[in-house]
Design a protein around this motif. Sequence first.
Motif, PDB file in Angstrom:
ATOM      1  N   VAL A  54    -192.056  70.814  24.420  1.00 25.08           N
ATOM      2  CA  VAL A  54    -192.859  70.432  23.256  1.00 25.08           C
ATOM      3  C   VAL A  54    -193.810  71.566  22.876  1.00 25.08           C
ATOM      4  O   VAL A  54    -194.035  71.831  21.692  1.00 25.08           O
ATOM      5  N   GLU A  57    -191.765  74.054  20.963  1.00 24.43           N
ATOM      6  CA  GLU A  57    -191.413  73.529  19.649  1.00 24.43           C
ATOM      7  C   GLU A  57    -192.614  73.501  18.716  1.00 24.43           C
ATOM      8  O   GLU A  57    -192.483  73.738  17.505  1.00 24.43           O
ATOM      9  N   ARG A  87    -193.685  65.447  18.161  1.00 22.75           N
ATOM     10  CA  ARG A  87    -192.486  65.939  18.844  1.00 22.75           C
ATOM     11  C   ARG A  87    -192.269  65.211  20.176  1.00 22.75           C
ATOM     12  O   ARG A  87    -191.128  64.935  20.564  1.00 22.75           O
TER      13      ARG A  87
END
Length: 227
Positions: A54, A57, A87
């Motif tokens: 995460v 991302e 996310r």
Amino acid sequence: MTGDRSGPAADVALVREVAAGSEDALAILYDRHADAVYHAASRLTSDRQVAEEVVQETFLALWNRAELFDPAAGSLAAWLHTIARNRTVDRLRAAGRRPNLVALSSASGVDEHDTAALERLVTSGRVLGGADLGPGPERALESAEVRVAVQGALAAMPDTERTVIVLAYHEELSQTEIATRLGWPLGTVKTRTRRALLHLRVALAGELREPLDRSETAVGAREGSVE
């Protein structure tokens, strides 16, 4: 950019540099906010690997969409927190929807014809397991393009970052083993690994880009700040 690079005002200036294509500005923001983003994800999942992904991302989203950050709506920390939360939630939901694969032979009832069993399973939404047909030509081409992009990204990396990636993924060493082999502090290995992975994600941004959730385009005052 010169002068003081700490505080919300400096964050805004650095985001503008990121929007203009500065990887150095992205690296500064990564070092400044990565831990807070990781903790934001960790509050929602106990899976450390998910939280680490995460983080990558979230900063990939910053790289791809820095121009969407609106400092009038909230701080960069709050914006990154919102992206990380979204996310993480998406990943948890996706994991919860993972299909249950069953073989047709084991799913058929007593004296039930295979065709009838198939129709019943399709109606119920269950997914049948079957032979892996392997990647089609489009997927094979895509994989080849990704390999070329990864090789290019590795070649462009600083030697220290490329070294940790090669040791981790080619020689399959743990971060502790990498630290021992290179004589680096474990924290240094972790930092360089994170930054190397971020560079890879930036290089593969065209392959990995996902639609941006509308809630990530602005952060309202109610979002607050990240601790």
